[in-house]
Design a protein around this motif. Structure first.
Motif, short mmCIF file in Angstrom:
data_model
loop_
_atom_site.label_atom_id
_atom_site.label_comp_id
_atom_site.label_asym_id
_atom_site.label_seq_id
_atom_site.Cartn_x
_atom_site.Cartn_y
_atom_site.Cartn_z
N LEU A 1 0.82 -1.22 0.00
CA LEU A 1 0.00 0.00 0.00
C LEU A 1 0.84 1.26 0.00
O LEU A 1 0.50 2.25 -0.63
CB LEU A 1 -0.92 0.01 1.23
CG LEU A 1 -2.33 -0.56 1.01
CD1 LEU A 1 -3.10 -0.49 2.29
CD2 LEU A 1 -3.04 0.20 -0.10
N ASP A 2 1.98 1.22 0.69
CA ASP A 2 2.75 2.47 0.81
C ASP A 2 3.37 2.89 -0.50
O ASP A 2 3.98 3.94 -0.61
CB ASP A 2 3.80 2.34 1.93
CG ASP A 2 4.70 1.14 1.72
OD1 ASP A 2 4.66 0.56 0.61
OD2 ASP A 2 5.43 0.77 2.66
N ARG A 3 3.24 2.03 -1.52
CA ARG A 3 3.74 2.45 -2.83
C ARG A 3 2.60 2.82 -3.76
O ARG A 3 2.81 3.04 -4.95
CB ARG A 3 4.60 1.34 -3.44
CG ARG A 3 5.84 1.09 -2.58
CD ARG A 3 6.66 -0.03 -3.11
NE ARG A 3 7.33 0.30 -4.37
CZ ARG A 3 8.23 -0.48 -4.92
NH1 ARG A 3 8.56 -1.63 -4.34
NH2 ARG A 3 8.80 -0.14 -6.07
N GLU B 1 -5.25 8.04 -3.91
CA GLU B 1 -6.61 7.61 -4.24
C GLU B 1 -6.93 6.25 -3.64
O GLU B 1 -8.00 6.02 -3.10
CB GLU B 1 -6.74 7.54 -5.77
CG GLU B 1 -8.10 7.14 -6.25
CD GLU B 1 -8.08 6.68 -7.73
OE1 GLU B 1 -9.16 6.47 -8.26
OE2 GLU B 1 -6.97 6.54 -8.31
N ILE B 2 -5.94 5.34 -3.72
CA ILE B 2 -6.15 3.99 -3.20
C ILE B 2 -5.97 3.97 -1.71
O ILE B 2 -6.74 3.35 -0.97
CB ILE B 2 -5.18 3.02 -3.89
CG1 ILE B 2 -5.58 2.87 -5.36
CG2 ILE B 2 -5.17 1.67 -3.20
CD1 ILE B 2 -4.62 2.08 -6.19
N ALA C 1 -4.41 -1.91 7.19
CA ALA C 1 -4.04 -2.57 5.95
C ALA C 1 -2.64 -2.18 5.49
O ALA C 1 -2.22 -1.03 5.65
CB ALA C 1 -5.05 -2.24 4.86
N ARG C 2 -1.92 -3.18 4.98
CA ARG C 2 -0.57 -2.93 4.44
C ARG C 2 -0.49 -3.30 2.96
O ARG C 2 0.38 -2.81 2.25
CB ARG C 2 0.47 -3.76 5.19
CG ARG C 2 0.70 -3.34 6.63
CD ARG C 2 1.46 -2.01 6.70
NE ARG C 2 1.62 -1.61 8.08
CZ ARG C 2 0.67 -1.02 8.80
NH1 ARG C 2 -0.50 -0.75 8.24
NH2 ARG C 2 0.88 -0.68 10.05
N LEU D 1 3.93 -2.88 -16.07
CA LEU D 1 4.87 -2.21 -15.16
C LEU D 1 4.21 -0.92 -14.69
O LEU D 1 4.02 0.01 -15.47
CB LEU D 1 6.18 -1.93 -15.90
CG LEU D 1 7.24 -1.16 -15.12
CD1 LEU D 1 7.69 -1.94 -13.89
CD2 LEU D 1 8.41 -0.81 -16.02
N LEU D 2 3.84 -0.90 -13.40
CA LEU D 2 3.14 0.28 -12.89
C LEU D 2 4.12 1.42 -12.68
O LEU D 2 5.33 1.23 -12.61
CB LEU D 2 2.45 -0.07 -11.57
CG LEU D 2 1.33 -1.11 -11.65
CD1 LEU D 2 0.71 -1.32 -10.28
CD2 LEU D 2 0.27 -0.69 -12.65
N GLU D 3 3.54 2.59 -12.54
CA GLU D 3 4.38 3.79 -12.32
C GLU D 3 5.24 3.66 -11.08
O GLU D 3 6.35 4.18 -11.00
CB GLU D 3 3.46 5.02 -12.16
CG GLU D 3 3.07 5.61 -13.48
CD GLU D 3 2.15 6.79 -13.26
OE1 GLU D 3 1.48 6.82 -12.20
OE2 GLU D 3 2.11 7.66 -14.14
N ASN D 4 4.67 2.96 -10.07
CA ASN D 4 5.42 2.84 -8.83
C ASN D 4 6.47 1.74 -8.89
O ASN D 4 7.07 1.38 -7.88
CB ASN D 4 4.47 2.59 -7.64
CG ASN D 4 3.64 1.33 -7.85
OD1 ASN D 4 3.97 0.49 -8.70
ND2 ASN D 4 2.58 1.20 -7.09
#
Lengths: 292, 275, 363
Positions: free
Chosen positions: C244-246, C250-251, C259-260, C304-307
């Motif tokens: 989650l921290d990446r 919005e999410i 939640a992690r 490949l996501l932006e994060n």
């Protein structure tokens, strides 16, 4: 393999030649030569005289040979029977792989690598009628001394005891390894099939190791036909020919009475017996399945 | 089997174990004990199960009553000769049977297998006659050569050679290695375990051999130690302590080898039994 | 009448803990699949039910009766082994007959049962052959016949199909399901193959490290994983898991407090807003298509996501997309959250992820 070396065509023959020549000279040729000699009368010095089948006729008409043959068969039955039963028991007893069992396994195997001369001398001393350990132990138990090697009703059995002591550990070792190679899941399947211990032993264990058992029986039979060392050292065939067996008799006839033809005829008969047993073994083996 | 044989209690197990140990150890113990007794102690009834002073001269007596060194030397020569001879004869044959296709291969290998079936003791007489006629009686050759083409050894070594992957051989051939070079650089190292097993079996068999040295000799010239010890029994049979001392000297080398290579020897014999 | 209950069962080999405090209820008449990676304890559990292994602690009941002192052969169950464990020295007929004989079934009865079962599994021609002369599939049938002929209340199967080729496996799968329906007995089936588990079981017990990770029906196991392990073990490709921290603001603001991780099934990510998807009930992610795998009816894209994270997207659209930048939409109801202990964290009022779609597509 084919195209690589010009000498390759002769090379394999050169490589096997020494072995094949030696085996031919010292196994195949002597067998034929033995059969040839059995048709002659010869004392190793004088001229050879063709005798036709008279050596064989003498074998089967005289009582000596039949007596010797009977001794040999008696020895074989006792020896093979005892070795197999005791080895089976020992193998089952040693199934569990504990330090004590491993020790007993090694210990029981040790006589097998010792010279039969040594074994014979030790047992001869143990079986000495007057000063032997066995008769002393019997006397402690209040029993009369036994003429282990001097009583004609006991001597052959005494030789069987020595042979059993020497080879039971080896046979147990082989049976143990056969038992160990039975997959454990068969016992599990049998357990789920509600099989009794008896049924598991006879239907699974014994059947699975039966090829090994048959092989050992064959080996022991052939081995027992060749018994010589113990006889030559411990009893010299006596008392009153009670321990005179085939190989020993052939030896005696050759080097004591110089009857080469007669001895050769005996060897031919023995070869025939061994051959028949071997053929019978392979026939029986072919009928049985090769388990996979 | 675990399922079948839960033996009736630990007590019985221990009793049987002790009994087995006694049965297999006692004869050896009795030999050693006798070898260190005096004649008086040996003949005493009831016998003593221990000795107070060790009679080392029994060994000296055994050593001098027969020509111990002579027999030992013969045993060593014949044992080493057989081992070396086997190496020279068996390795190439096993290699050829494992790695070449050639006409008559099956027939020739059949000869090898057939000899494994024939007990050699049955044909000692014709071979004796052959030796007598060719003047080879009482020579080392007669006690070495017949045993260097062992069918069992060829069979075992062939199995080993067949397991060497083809790719290794092909690589060596592409490097232009000669056949003998291939044997000694690729096959032999792969066969080291089998070779040492065979060496052990040959050593034990030859060192202990009694029958053939007896029937193929007429003098003491090349007779081996087991025959020497039997002679000791013939001349000193009334002094069991000397016979047992001699007997111990015959057994000790084998026992030493057994102690050192116990696992390998047991494995070798197991292999013989199940091949 | 033949439900199986394991209570506080622990199994140790020496010091090694194989099964830890296992509680499991297998309902009578169910087709229960024990599934998990190798070494997870599923086979040991099965073998303890069979009585081939003894539990170190705890109790096992079958049909309400404690089995702790009952021999395997008296538990009224049959087992099919991975390698079939046929008796190599006996003919097919004797193999099937052995258990009946031990149970003292009279001879005529045995003969009748064998003829009947041989007919059923198609072994009549092979009755007098030894197992070594049979093909893998035929051996499999002998193993089944041997189990079925005893008419047990419980069938245990330890990876029984793993030695068959793919086509035969498919066929046997269907036959086993059919068999279960016909016999109505309790089936306990062990496999490491999640596809096999999903397609056969009415009930799935997912195990790892000697513990039950999740126990449910196939549908819920797929759409409502109880933890990260379940979400990753079931499904091909597995659920996409993002730290989650990446993820974007919005999410993150959707996620419950503890939640992690965030997860969603690859087929729930869409390249366009499909009917029923509104900006306010979806989240979006941006990334670049980095790979593409064509699997017949479906296509699996690597994104490949932006994060920097890579996820899989499964879709059924044609034609294939070019490998270029994309935007992905996932309905909020298809998101699952997990805490630091990798356990599921449910959003208030969310009982499960929306279960639209069928398992067949995904498994």
């Amino acid at each position: 393999m084919k195209r690589l070396h010009p000498s390759v065509k002769v090379l394999p023959y050169l490589l096997v030649a020494p072995a094949v020549i030696i085996l031919t000279v010292f196994y195949l040729y002597p067998i034929l030569y033995n059969i040839y000699l059995s048709f002659f009368t010869w004392n190793m010095r004088g001229p050879m005289k063709f005798a036709g089948l008279s050596n064989y006729a003498e074998l089967f008409s005289g009582r000596d040979f039949l007596h010797t043959l009977l001794n040999t068969l008696l020895y074989m039955v006792m020896d093979v029977g005892l070795v197999m039963v005791l080895a089976m028991g020992l193998a089952l007893f040693l199934q569990k792989n504990t330090p004590l069992n491993r020790f007993i396994q090694t210990l029981s195997f040790t006589p097998n690598i010792i010279s039969l001369v040594s074994v014979s001398l030790i047992w001869m001393w143990l079986m000495n009628t007057d000063t032997g350990l066995f008769n002393y132990l019997l006397s402690v138990l209040g029993a009369a001394p036994v003429g282990w090697l001097t009583d004609k009703d006991v001597a052959l059995f005494s030789l069987v005891l020595v042979s059993v002591w020497k080879s039971v550990g080896f046979n147990a070792l082989i049976i143990c390894s056969a038992l160990g190679s039975i997959p454990g899941y068969l016992y599990e399947a049998a357990a789920l099939d509600n099989a009794s211990k008896r049924s598991v032993f006879f239907q699974i264990t014994l059947k699975m190791i039966s090829p090994t058992l048959f092989f050992l029986i064959l080996m022991n039979i052939i081995g027992s036909f060749q018994v010589f060392e113990t006889i030559n050292i411990m009893t010299q065939g006596g008392p009153s020919n009670a321990t005179n067996t085939l190989i020993f008799s052939i030896y005696k006839q050759s080097f004591e009475y110089y009857r080469v033809g007669y001895a050769s005829a005996m060897a031919v008969v023995l070869m025939g017996i061994v051959g028949l047993i071997t053929i019978f073994y392979f026939k029986a083996l072919n009928k049985r399945v090769h388990y996979r | 089997m675990r399922v079948w044989l839960r033996l009736p209690g630990a007590g019985l197990r221990i009793i049987v174990s002790v009994l087995l140990i006694v049965i297999f150890l006692m004869p050896f113990y009795w030999m050693i004990l006798t070898a260190f007794k005096t004649l008086g102690e040996v003949l005493r009834m009831p016998p003593k199960f221990w000795v107070d002073s060790l009679q080392w001269q029994n060994f000296r007596d055994a050593f001098t009553r027969i020509n111990f060194l002579h027999y030992t030397r013969n045993s060593l020569i014949i044992t080493l000769g057989t081992m070396l001879g086997q190496l020279v004869v068996v390795v190439p044959a096993a290699y050829a049977f494992a790695r070449y296709q050639f006409k008559g291969k099956n027939a020739l290998f059949g000869i090898v297998l057939a000899t494994m079936m024939i007990p050699g003791q049955l044909i000692f007489l014709p071979i004796f006659v052959m030796f007598a006629k060719s003047g080879l009686l009482n020579t080392y050759v007669s006690l070495i050569v017949p045993f260097i083409a062992s069918g069992t050894a060829i069979f075992m070594l062939r199995q080993t050679f067949m397991q060497v992957p083809d790719s290794q051989l092909e690589a060596a051939r592409l490097d232009n290695a000669s056949e003998f070079k291939i044997i000694y650089t690729i096959m032999m190292p792969a066969a080291v375990p089998t070779l040492s097993t065979l060496a052990l079996l040959t050593f034990i068999g030859t060192w202990n051999s009694y029958f053939f040295p007896l029937v193929w000799t007429t003098t003491d010239a090349v007779r081996t130690l087991p025959l020497g010890i039997q002679k000791l029994q013939d001349v000193e049979g009334l002094s069991p302590q000397i016979v047992m001392a001699g007997n111990m000297m015959l057994i000790v080398p084998i026992l030493l080898v057994f102690l050192i290579a116990r696992k390998q020897i047991i494995k070798a014999f197991t292999y013989m039994g199940v091949k | 009448m033949s439900g199986i209950v394991l209570e506080k069962v622990t199994k140790k080999y020496g010091d090694k803990l194989i099964i830890e405090d296992l509680n499991l209820t297998i309902e009578s008449g169910s087709f229960t699949v024990l599934v998990g990676p190798s070494g997870c304890g599923k086979s040991t559990t099965l073998r303890m039910i069979a009585g081939l292994e003894h539990s170190t602690e705890g109790s096992i009941h079958i049909g309400g009766v404690s089995m702790n002192q009952v021999e395997p052969g008296k538990r009224n169950l049959a087992m099919v082994f991975q390698n079939y464990a046929l008796y190599p020295t006996m003919t097919v007929e004797k193999n099937i007959e052995y258990g009946l004989k031990n149970n003292k079934v009279p001879k005529e009865e045995r003969q009748r049962l064998i003829t009947e079962i041989a007919e059923t599994v198609g072994l009549t021609r092979h009755l007098h052959k030894k197992p070594e002369f049979l093909s893998g599939g035929e051996r499999q049938r002998v193993a089944l016949a041997r189990a079925m002929v005893k008419k047990p209340a419980v069938f245990l199967m330890d990876e029984p199909l793993s030695n068959l080729d793919a086509k035969l496996r498919q066929q046997m799968r269907a036959e086993l399901i059919e068999l279960h329906k016909k016999l109505g007995a309790t089936f306990v089936y062990v496999t490491h193959d999640q596809v096999e588990a999903m397609s056969m079981g009415t009930r799935i017990v997912l195990m790892d490290g000697g513990k039950v990770m999740q126990e449910d029906n196939p549908h819920n196991l797929y759409y409502d994983p109880a933890n990260l392990f379940s979400s990753r073990f079931i499904g091909t490709p597995p659920m996409n898991i993002l730290a989650l921290d990446r993820c974007g603001e919005e999410i993150r603001k959707l996620a419950p407090q503890q939640a992690r991780y965030l997860g969603f099934r690859p087929e729930k990510a869409k390249f366009t807003l499909e009917p029923g998807m509104e900006p306010d009930n979806t989240v979006s992610l941006t990334g670049t298509l980095s790979g593409r795998e064509l699997l017949g009816s479906e296509i699996i894209y690597k994104v490949l996501l932006e994060n920097g994270l890579i996820i899989s997207v499964k879709c059924f659209d044609r034609p294939e997309r070019e490998l270029e930048a994309v935007r992905l939409y996932v309905k909020k109801e298809h998101l699952a959250f997990f805490d630091a202990q990798e356990q599921r964290v449910r959003v208030a009022a969310q009982s499960g992820i929306s279960t639209a779609g069928s398992i067949g597509d995904s498994a």
